[in-house]
Design a protein around this motif. Structure first.
Motif, PDB file in Angstrom:
ATOM      1  N   GLY A  23       0.795  -1.223   0.000  1.00 55.05           N
ATOM      2  CA  GLY A  23       0.000   0.000   0.000  1.00 55.05           C
ATOM      3  C   GLY A  23       0.826   1.271   0.000  1.00 55.05           C
ATOM      4  N   LYS A  24       2.156   1.129   0.118  1.00 49.69           N
ATOM      5  CA  LYS A  24       3.027   2.297   0.228  1.00 49.69           C
ATOM      6  C   LYS A  24       3.945   2.455  -0.979  1.00 49.69           C
ATOM      7  N   LEU A  25       4.508   1.342  -1.470  1.00 54.00           N
ATOM      8  CA  LEU A  25       5.464   1.420  -2.571  1.00 54.00           C
ATOM      9  C   LEU A  25       4.756   1.359  -3.922  1.00 54.00           C
ATOM     10  N   THR A  26       5.324   2.034  -4.898  1.00 55.90           N
ATOM     11  CA  THR A  26       4.795   1.935  -6.256  1.00 55.90           C
ATOM     12  C   THR A  26       5.171   0.578  -6.841  1.00 55.90           C
ATOM     13  N   ARG A  27       4.318   0.075  -7.728  1.00 53.14           N
ATOM     14  CA  ARG A  27       4.540  -1.263  -8.296  1.00 53.14           C
ATOM     15  C   ARG A  27       5.806  -1.293  -9.160  1.00 53.14           C
ATOM     16  N   LYS A  28       6.003  -0.274  -9.980  1.00 54.10           N
ATOM     17  CA  LYS A  28       7.119  -0.269 -10.927  1.00 54.10           C
ATOM     18  C   LYS A  28       8.473  -0.244 -10.213  1.00 54.10           C
ATOM     19  N   LYS A  29       8.625   0.648  -9.247  1.00 54.67           N
ATOM     20  CA  LYS A  29       9.906   0.752  -8.537  1.00 54.67           C
ATOM     21  C   LYS A  29      10.193  -0.511  -7.728  1.00 54.67           C
ATOM     22  N   SER A  30       9.140  -1.090  -7.135  1.00 55.72           N
ATOM     23  CA  SER A  30       9.327  -2.311  -6.354  1.00 55.72           C
ATOM     24  C   SER A  30       9.829  -3.447  -7.231  1.00 55.72           C
ATOM     25  N   LEU A  31       9.172  -3.657  -8.373  1.00 51.39           N
ATOM     26  CA  LEU A  31       9.570  -4.733  -9.272  1.00 51.39           C
ATOM     27  C   LEU A  31      10.982  -4.533  -9.800  1.00 51.39           C
ATOM     28  N   LEU A  32      11.264  -3.325 -10.242  1.00 46.98           N
ATOM     29  CA  LEU A  32      12.586  -3.050 -10.820  1.00 46.98           C
ATOM     30  C   LEU A  32      13.685  -3.238  -9.780  1.00 46.98           C
ATOM     31  N   GLY A  33      13.479  -2.723  -8.578  1.00 51.95           N
ATOM     32  CA  GLY A  33      14.500  -2.812  -7.536  1.00 51.95           C
ATOM     33  C   GLY A  33      14.794  -4.240  -7.115  1.00 51.95           C
ATOM     34  N   PHE A  34      13.753  -5.012  -6.844  1.00 49.23           N
ATOM     35  CA  PHE A  34      13.964  -6.391  -6.397  1.00 49.23           C
ATOM     36  C   PHE A  34      14.486  -7.286  -7.524  1.00 49.23           C
ATOM     37  N   ALA A  35      14.116  -6.996  -8.762  1.00 44.60           N
ATOM     38  CA  ALA A  35      14.638  -7.778  -9.896  1.00 44.60           C
ATOM     39  C   ALA A  35      16.143  -7.573 -10.031  1.00 44.60           C
ATOM     40  N   MET A  36      16.609  -6.332  -9.875  1.00 47.74           N
ATOM     41  CA  MET A  36      18.041  -6.048  -9.953  1.00 47.74           C
ATOM     42  C   MET A  36      18.792  -6.734  -8.808  1.00 47.74           C
ATOM     43  N   LEU A  37      18.229  -6.673  -7.595  1.00 47.45           N
ATOM     44  CA  LEU A  37      18.866  -7.318  -6.445  1.00 47.45           C
ATOM     45  C   LEU A  37      18.982  -8.826  -6.642  1.00 47.45           C
ATOM     46  N   SER A  38      17.914  -9.425  -7.146  1.00 42.35           N
ATOM     47  CA  SER A  38      17.925 -10.866  -7.378  1.00 42.35           C
ATOM     48  C   SER A  38      18.986 -11.249  -8.401  1.00 42.35           C
ATOM     49  N   GLY A  39      19.081 -10.460  -9.472  1.00 43.45           N
ATOM     50  CA  GLY A  39      20.069 -10.750 -10.505  1.00 43.45           C
ATOM     51  C   GLY A  39      21.494 -10.640  -9.997  1.00 43.45           C
ATOM     52  N   ILE A  40      21.774  -9.603  -9.231  1.00 45.22           N
ATOM     53  CA  ILE A  40      23.130  -9.395  -8.691  1.00 45.22           C
ATOM     54  C   ILE A  40      23.529 -10.534  -7.756  1.00 45.22           C
ATOM     55  N   CYS A  41      22.606 -10.933  -6.866  1.00 51.61           N
ATOM     56  CA  CYS A  41      22.920 -12.002  -5.913  1.00 51.61           C
ATOM     57  C   CYS A  41      23.059 -13.361  -6.607  1.00 51.61           C
ATOM     58  N   SER A  42      22.272 -13.587  -7.646  1.00 50.80           N
ATOM     59  CA  SER A  42      22.377 -14.852  -8.377  1.00 50.80           C
ATOM     60  C   SER A  42      23.734 -14.978  -9.062  1.00 50.80           C
ATOM     61  N   ILE A  43      24.191 -13.901  -9.674  1.00 49.45           N
ATOM     62  CA  ILE A  43      25.524 -13.902 -10.295  1.00 49.45           C
ATOM     63  C   ILE A  43      26.600 -14.038  -9.221  1.00 49.45           C
ATOM     64  N   GLY A  44      26.329 -13.490  -8.037  1.00 46.67           N
ATOM     65  CA  GLY A  44      27.270 -13.632  -6.934  1.00 46.67           C
ATOM     66  C   GLY A  44      27.484 -15.081  -6.536  1.00 46.67           C
ATOM     67  N   ILE A  78      16.809 -12.304 -15.218  1.00 50.62           N
ATOM     68  CA  ILE A  78      15.862 -11.537 -14.408  1.00 50.62           C
ATOM     69  C   ILE A  78      16.202 -10.044 -14.430  1.00 50.62           C
ATOM     70  N   ALA A  79      17.498  -9.704 -14.524  1.00 50.52           N
ATOM     71  CA  ALA A  79      17.885  -8.293 -14.555  1.00 50.52           C
ATOM     72  C   ALA A  79      17.430  -7.635 -15.858  1.00 50.52           C
ATOM     73  N   ILE A  80      17.639  -8.317 -16.973  1.00 50.76           N
ATOM     74  CA  ILE A  80      17.251  -7.742 -18.274  1.00 50.76           C
ATOM     75  C   ILE A  80      15.728  -7.676 -18.402  1.00 50.76           C
ATOM     76  N   CYS A  81      15.044  -8.754 -18.059  1.00 52.67           N
ATOM     77  CA  CYS A  81      13.577  -8.785 -18.194  1.00 52.67           C
ATOM     78  C   CYS A  81      12.910  -7.787 -17.245  1.00 52.67           C
ATOM     79  N   GLY A  82      13.525  -7.541 -16.096  1.00 51.92           N
ATOM     80  CA  GLY A  82      12.950  -6.593 -15.150  1.00 51.92           C
ATOM     81  C   GLY A  82      12.853  -5.183 -15.700  1.00 51.92           C
ATOM     82  N   LEU A  83      13.686  -4.841 -16.688  1.00 49.88           N
ATOM     83  CA  LEU A  83      13.677  -3.498 -17.265  1.00 49.88           C
ATOM     84  C   LEU A  83      12.382  -3.201 -18.021  1.00 49.88           C
ATOM     85  N   PHE A  84      11.668  -4.237 -18.458  1.00 49.82           N
ATOM     86  CA  PHE A  84      10.438  -4.017 -19.227  1.00 49.82           C
ATOM     87  C   PHE A  84       9.306  -3.458 -18.377  1.00 49.82           C
ATOM     88  N   VAL A  85       9.472  -3.443 -17.071  1.00 44.33           N
ATOM     89  CA  VAL A  85       8.454  -2.844 -16.203  1.00 44.33           C
ATOM     90  C   VAL A  85       8.345  -1.347 -16.468  1.00 44.33           C
TER      91      VAL A  85
END
Length: 478
Positions: free
Chosen positions: A339-360, A444-451
Motif C-alpha cells: 500500500g506504500k510502494l509503487t509497483r514499478k519501482k518495487s519490481l525493478l529494484g527487487f529484480a536487480m537485487l535478485s540478478g546481482i545475488c544470483s551472479i554472486g 531476471i535483470a534484463i527482463c525486469g527493465l520491461f516494467v
C-alpha cells in the motif's frame, strides 16, 4: 452530427459504469468475517499448488535411481520429469485460462484445476518407468496451471480496493506454507518410497476441492459481467453486512446496461474472446507483452533456485527449508509495503537485487565461503519471491474484470515458461554454475527493465470493462 449526438450517450455510459463500480465498492469495501473466511478458503489452494510445484526436488532423484537411470544418462533425461511438469503448466494455461473468464467462472475453474492436479498426482505414485512418470507429471502441471490465477483473482474480487493487496498476500503466505511443508513431509517419510510423498500431498487436495465446491461463492464482479444479475445480488448479500441489497437496489444500473447490452463487446464473449480483446486493443497488448517479459525472467529464478540448491555444498533438506522460509519474509514485505510502494519501482529494484545475488553465487566458488554462497542464493530467491508477489497483484490491477483472469493466467504462463528452462539449466550447471545461476541472474535483470513500459496502478480502482480501462488509459496519457 452523429458524433455530437453520441457524446452524451458515451458520457452517460461511463457515468453509469462508474456509479455501479462505486456502488459495488461500497457493498464489499467494508471487510467482514464472511469475506475473510472466503478469501482464506480460496487461498488455501496455493498450499497444494506449492507442494506439486516443488515436489520434484524430493521425488525425481529417487525415482530416477529406482529405475537405474542415474548413471550414464544425459542431463536432459534426468531433468525430463520436472520439465514435463512445467510444459504441462504451459499447455494447461493456454487451454484452460479463458474458461474462468467465459464459461466456467473463477470458482468452478479452481475446483476443476485442483481435481485434475490431485488425481494426476495420485496416479503418478504408481508409475513404473520414467516415461509414465513424466507423462503424469505433465498432466499434473496441466491441471495446476490455473490454480493460482483463479485463487488470486477470485479472492481479490471478493473484497474492496482497500483490502485487495492484503488479501492477495494471503495466497502467497499459503504458498509459503505449502512449500515449507514439503521438506517436513519428506523428512518424516525419508525411509519410505517417494511414492508416499505424492499420496500425502494429493489426497488432501481432493478433499479440499469438495470443500471449495460446497462453500465458496463465485466472484460478484464476474457474475455481473456475465449478466447473472440475481446470483450477483445474492452473492453480494452473502459476503456483505448490507441486508437491504435487492435487484431493485441495482435496478437503474441494470436497466441502463440492458439498453446498451447489444452494443457491448463483452456481452458476446466466446471461449477465446478474452484473449482476442487483449490482442486487439493496443494498450492491452502492450501491457500484456511487457508484463509477460517481466514474468519470464522472474519465473526462471523463482522456480530455478529451489531446484538448484542441490548443486550447492549444503544439506538438501536444510537448503529447501531455508528457501521455503525465505518466502515468508517476502510475503510479509509485500503485505506491509504493497500500500506504500509503487509497483514499478518495487519490481525493478527487487529484480536487480535478485540478478546481482544470483551472479554472486557464481563468483563465490570457494567451499570455505559456502555460508556466503547460501546467503546470496537465499537473498536472490527472496527478491524473486517478492517480485513474484508484486507482479501478480500488479497484473490484477492492470486489466479489467472481463479479461483479468486470462491476463493473469498469461502472466503465470510466462513465469512457468521461464521455470521450464530451469531444470535443464540446473542439470547443466552441475559442471558450470554460469549455465544456471549466471543465466538466472542475467535473465531476471534484463527482463525486469520491461516494467518501465507499464503504467503505475497504485491506489487505482479496478475496472470491469475494456471501455472503462481504455478511458483511464486515455486520461493518463492526457
Amino acid at each position: 452530427m452523429s458524433d455530437q449526438s453520441s457524446e452524451p450517450l458515451l458520457l452517460n455510459r461511463k457515468k453509469a459504469s462508474k456509479s455501479l463500480d462505486e456502488t459495488i465498492e461500497r457493498c464489499i469495501g467494508e471487510f467482514g468475517w464472511a469475506q475473510l473466511l472466503q478469501s482464506i478458503l480460496v487461498s488455501l489452494s496455493w498450499v497444494f499448488d506449492a507442494q506439486q510445484t516443488f515436489i520434484s526436488v524430493f521425488t525425481d532423484t529417487p525415482a530416477v535411481s529406482e529405475w537405474s537411470l542415474q548413471r550414464g544418462v544425459s542431463s536432459i533425461l534426468t531433468g525430463l520429469p520436472a520439465s514435463s511438469f512445467f510444459i504441462g503448466c504451459l499447455i494447461g494455461g493456454l487451454v484452460l485460462s479463458t474458461l474462468a473468464d467465459t464459461k466456467l467462472g473463477r470458482k468452478n475453474m479452481l475446483v476443476l484445476s485442483c481435481l485434475i492436479m490431485s488425481l494426476a498426482g495420485t496416479i503418478t505414485s504408481i508409475s513404473t518407468n520414467i516415461w509414465m512418470y513424466s507423462f503424469f507429471r505433465l498432466l499434473s502441471g496441466f491441471g495446476r496451471a490455473t490454480i493460482g490465477t483463479c485463487a488470486l483473482v477470485l479472492s481479490t474480487e471478493l473484497v474492496g480496493n482497500q483490502w485487495r493487496g492484503q488479501v492477495g498476500i494471503i495466497g502467497f503466505v499459503c504458498f509459503t506454507v505449502g512449500f515449507l511443508s514439503l521438506p517436513m513431509i519428506a523428512y518424516v517419510n525419508k525411509e519410505s518410497s517417494w511414492r508416499v510423498l505424492y499420496l500425502w500431498t494429493c489426497v488432501p487436495t481432493i478433499l479440499y476441492s469438495i470443500l471449495v465446491h460446497l462453500f465458496v461463492h463465485e466472484s460478484p464482479r464476474w457474475l455481473y459481467v456475465r449478466g447473472n444479475k440475481e446470483e450477483f445480488v445474492l452473492t453480494l448479500k452473502s459476503i456483505t453486512t448490507r441486508s437491504s441489497l435487492t435487484l431493485s437496489f441495482f435496478g437503474s444500473f441494470f436497466e441502463f446496461e440492458d439498453q446498451e447490452h447489444n452494443n457491448s463487446e463483452e456481452s458476446t464473449m466466446s471461449l477465446y474472446s478474452a484473449i482476442k480483446m487483449l490482442i486487439e486493443k493496443n494498450w492491452a497488448f502492450r501491457r500484456l507483452i511487457s508484463v509477460m517479459l517481466v514474468g519470464f525472467g522472474i519465473g526462471m529464478v523463482y522456480y530455478g533456485m529451489p531446484l538448484g540448491v542441490g548443486n550447492l555444498p549444503f544439506n538438501l533438506y536444510l537448503s529447501v527449508t531455508l528457501n521455503a522460509l525465505s518466502e515468508l519474509p517476502a510475503s510479509m514485505v509485500t503485505f506491509f509495503l504493497i500500500g506504500k510502494l509503487t509497483r514499478k519501482k518495487s519490481l525493478l529494484g527487487f529484480a536487480m537485487l535478485s540478478g546481482i545475488c544470483s551472479i554472486g553465487c557464481v563468483i563465490v566458488k570457494s567451499d570455505y565461503l559456502k555460508e556466503l554462497q547460501m546467503g546470496l542464493e537465499l537473498f536472490s530467491f527472496f527478491s524473486a519471491c517478492t517480485c513474484f508477489n508484486v507482479l501478480l497483484i500488479y497484473t490484477v490491477e492492470l486489466f479489467p474484470t472481463c479479461v483479468r483472469n486470462s491476463a493473469v493466467s498469461m502472466v503465470r504462463q510466462a513465469l512457468v515458461l521461464g521455470g521450464s528452462f530451469s531444470p535443464m539449466l540446473v542439470a547443466f550447471g552441475r559442471e558450470n554454475r554460469w549455465l544456471s545461476y549466471g543465466v538466472f541472474g542475467i535473465c531476471i535483470a534484463i527482463c525486469g527493465l520491461f516494467v518501465l513500459c507499464l503504467p503505475e496502478t497504485k491506489g487505482r480502482t479496478l475496472s470491469d470493462t475494456m471501455d472503462e480501462e481504455e478511458y483511464k488509459e486515455s486520461v493518463l496519457v492526457c
